[in-house]
Design an enzyme around this catalytic site. Structure first.
Site, PDB file in Angstrom:
ATOM      1  N   HIS A  29      26.947   4.168   4.025  1.00 35.22           N
ATOM      2  CA  HIS A  29      25.715   4.305   3.886  1.00 35.22           C
ATOM      3  C   HIS A  29      25.518   2.736   3.550  1.00 35.22           C
ATOM      4  O   HIS A  29      24.534   1.984   3.547  1.00 35.22           O
ATOM      5  CB  HIS A  29      24.600   4.600   2.993  1.00 35.22           C
ATOM      6  N   GLY A  66      11.401  -1.293  -0.698  1.00 38.00           N
ATOM      7  CA  GLY A  66      11.522  -0.456  -0.211  1.00 38.00           C
ATOM      8  C   GLY A  66      11.740  -0.675   1.461  1.00 38.00           C
ATOM      9  O   GLY A  66      12.839  -0.369   1.524  1.00 38.00           O
ATOM     10  N   ARG A 105      10.877  -6.421   3.294  1.00 32.18           N
ATOM     11  CA  ARG A 105      10.525  -7.645   2.327  1.00 32.18           C
ATOM     12  C   ARG A 105      12.126  -7.818   1.673  1.00 32.18           C
ATOM     13  O   ARG A 105      12.312  -8.785   0.436  1.00 32.18           O
ATOM     14  CB  ARG A 105       9.928  -6.015   1.560  1.00 32.18           C
ATOM     15  N   ARG A 110      21.934   0.718   9.239  1.00 27.53           N
ATOM     16  CA  ARG A 110      20.428   1.306   9.759  1.00 27.53           C
ATOM     17  C   ARG A 110      19.187   0.253   9.079  1.00 27.53           C
ATOM     18  O   ARG A 110      18.704   0.297   8.890  1.00 27.53           O
ATOM     19  CB  ARG A 110      20.456   2.575   9.090  1.00 27.53           C
ATOM     20  N   ARG A 122      13.343  -1.489  -9.032  1.00 27.24           N
ATOM     21  CA  ARG A 122      13.028  -1.911  -7.915  1.00 27.24           C
ATOM     22  C   ARG A 122      11.540  -2.547  -7.874  1.00 27.24           C
ATOM     23  O   ARG A 122      10.597  -2.673  -8.347  1.00 27.24           O
ATOM     24  CB  ARG A 122      12.561  -0.638  -7.706  1.00 27.24           C
ATOM     25  N   VAL A 123      11.156  -3.588  -7.110  1.00 26.80           N
ATOM     26  CA  VAL A 123      10.231  -3.980  -6.144  1.00 26.80           C
ATOM     27  C   VAL A 123       9.274  -3.750  -5.591  1.00 26.80           C
ATOM     28  O   VAL A 123       9.996  -4.018  -4.461  1.00 26.80           O
ATOM     29  CB  VAL A 123      10.140  -5.861  -6.323  1.00 26.80           C
ATOM     30  N   GLY A 124       8.224  -2.638  -6.110  1.00 33.30           N
ATOM     31  CA  GLY A 124       7.444  -1.990  -4.553  1.00 33.30           C
ATOM     32  C   GLY A 124       6.603  -2.244  -4.627  1.00 33.30           C
ATOM     33  O   GLY A 124       5.852  -3.215  -5.384  1.00 33.30           O
ATOM     34  N   SER A 125       5.287  -1.274  -4.041  1.00 27.14           N
ATOM     35  CA  SER A 125       4.591  -0.887  -4.108  1.00 27.14           C
ATOM     36  C   SER A 125       4.024  -0.048  -4.389  1.00 27.14           C
ATOM     37  O   SER A 125       4.479   1.737  -5.000  1.00 27.14           O
ATOM     38  CB  SER A 125       3.823  -1.040  -2.452  1.00 27.14           C
ATOM     39  N   MET A 173       6.528   7.081  -4.603  1.00 27.58           N
ATOM     40  CA  MET A 173       7.712   7.439  -4.354  1.00 27.58           C
ATOM     41  C   MET A 173       9.087   7.723  -4.197  1.00 27.58           C
ATOM     42  O   MET A 173       9.820   8.591  -3.818  1.00 27.58           O
ATOM     43  CB  MET A 173       7.339   7.350  -2.548  1.00 27.58           C
ATOM     44  N   GLU A 174       9.558   6.541  -5.099  1.00 28.47           N
ATOM     45  CA  GLU A 174      11.103   6.484  -5.677  1.00 28.47           C
ATOM     46  C   GLU A 174      11.383   5.627  -6.786  1.00 28.47           C
ATOM     47  O   GLU A 174      12.797   6.292  -7.510  1.00 28.47           O
ATOM     48  CB  GLU A 174      11.115   5.158  -4.977  1.00 28.47           C
ATOM     49  N   SER A 233      -1.287  -2.189  -4.271  1.00 27.70           N
ATOM     50  CA  SER A 233      -1.043  -2.252  -2.720  1.00 27.70           C
ATOM     51  C   SER A 233      -2.957  -1.456  -2.635  1.00 27.70           C
ATOM     52  O   SER A 233      -2.861  -2.006  -1.355  1.00 27.70           O
ATOM     53  CB  SER A 233       0.405  -1.828  -2.089  1.00 27.70           C
ATOM     54  N   ASP A 234      -2.715  -0.107  -2.964  1.00 23.94           N
ATOM     55  CA  ASP A 234      -3.702   0.370  -2.670  1.00 23.94           C
ATOM     56  C   ASP A 234      -3.975   0.880  -3.829  1.00 23.94           C
ATOM     57  O   ASP A 234      -3.759   1.062  -5.235  1.00 23.94           O
ATOM     58  CB  ASP A 234      -4.152   0.755  -1.239  1.00 23.94           C
ATOM     59  N   ARG A 238       2.009  -6.421   1.937  1.00 23.57           N
ATOM     60  CA  ARG A 238       2.878  -5.905   1.564  1.00 23.57           C
ATOM     61  C   ARG A 238       3.786  -6.697   1.936  1.00 23.57           C
ATOM     62  O   ARG A 238       5.306  -6.541   0.488  1.00 23.57           O
ATOM     63  CB  ARG A 238       2.896  -4.696   1.713  1.00 23.57           C
TER      64      ARG A 238
END
Length: 240
Positions: free
Chosen positions: A5, A21, A25, A44, A88-91, A182-183, A205-206, A219
């Site tokens: 991958h 994610g 970003r 991918r 991880r830098v996410g929402s 989710m991660e 984010s919400d 986002r």
């Protein structure tokens, strides 16, 4: 050196990798904050870049959505590319009125509604947690930058759309859980299994209580405070 991958070569990734994610970003972080960023992976469309930040080699690569996706990428980075730290830098969605949209949250632990932990075949219940050194360093970096960063447990959920609906996720607030994403479970467990370090930093984010939310464009490119904390953490971790 390519894995199934990731097409990069040995040495293409830095000791610390920031992992949003969204591939867009990742591109934004590389082009906005890194000096001389080089695209080292695009299998991918999952873009990975390596450059420097304040003279320190830093990488950023997308993880995709959910435990299976970040599980694959984080395992390959930890196991085959000598990556020591993944941030991880996410929402995330807020589960409590203590938070507001665009607040920054670091996950000390990851409550989970996911089957990812089952694959480790442990004779009990796994408790996915952040690495203390990485977390304490991020807290230090946030203080130095004057950014308020909330620290507490996250909820990692496999289903974005689930039969129990929003109320099912809100139940976790009773146990002090701050936000849902989710991660985190997969990332923390992969780090534990490979003897490496991981931390999840999210921007709200919400809001599942108030209904307030941000757009996909916001986002992608406006959650800069968590990015700055993560980058400063990468610099501070260089000597640890």
């Amino acid at each position: 050196m390519a894995t199934p991958h990731i097409s990069a070569e040995k040495g293409d990734f830095a000791k610390t990798v920031l992992m949003p994610g969204d591939p867009l970003r990742a591109k934004f972080i590389a082009e906005t904050f890194l000096e001389n960023p080089v695209l080292v992976n695009n299998v991918r469309g999952v873009q990975g870049y390596t450059g420097t930040y304040k003279g320190v080699k830093v990488s950023v690569m997308a993880s995709g959505m959910g435990c299976p996706s970040i599980g694959i990428y984080s395992y390959e980075l930890f196991s085959f590319y000598d990556v020591e730290n993944i941030i991880r830098v996410g929402s995330a969605g807020a589960l409590t009125e203590k938070l507001k949209v665009r607040d920054v949250v670091a996950g000390i632990g990851s409550n989970h509604a996911t089957g990812y932990a089952d694959h480790f075949n442990m004779p009990g219940t796994l408790a996915p947690t952040a690495d203390y050194t990485l977390l304490s360093t991020a807290v230090e970096a946030a203080k130095e930058k004057g950014i308020e960063m909330h620290v507490g447990n996250l909820l990692c959920h496999d289903a974005f759309y689930n039969e129990g609906g929003m109320q099912e996720s809100l139940e976790w607030a009773k146990m002090g859980t701050l936000a849902v994403e989710m991660e985190s479970t997969a990332l923390y467990l992969n780090a534990a299994r490979t003897g490496k370090r991981a931390l999840v930093i999210c921007t709200i984010s919400d809001h599942l209580v108030t209904g307030e939310k941000t757009t996909s464009e916001e986002r992608q490119s406006t959650f800069t405070q968590m990015m700055e904390i993560a980058l400063e953490t990468a610099v501070l971790m260089e000597g640890k």
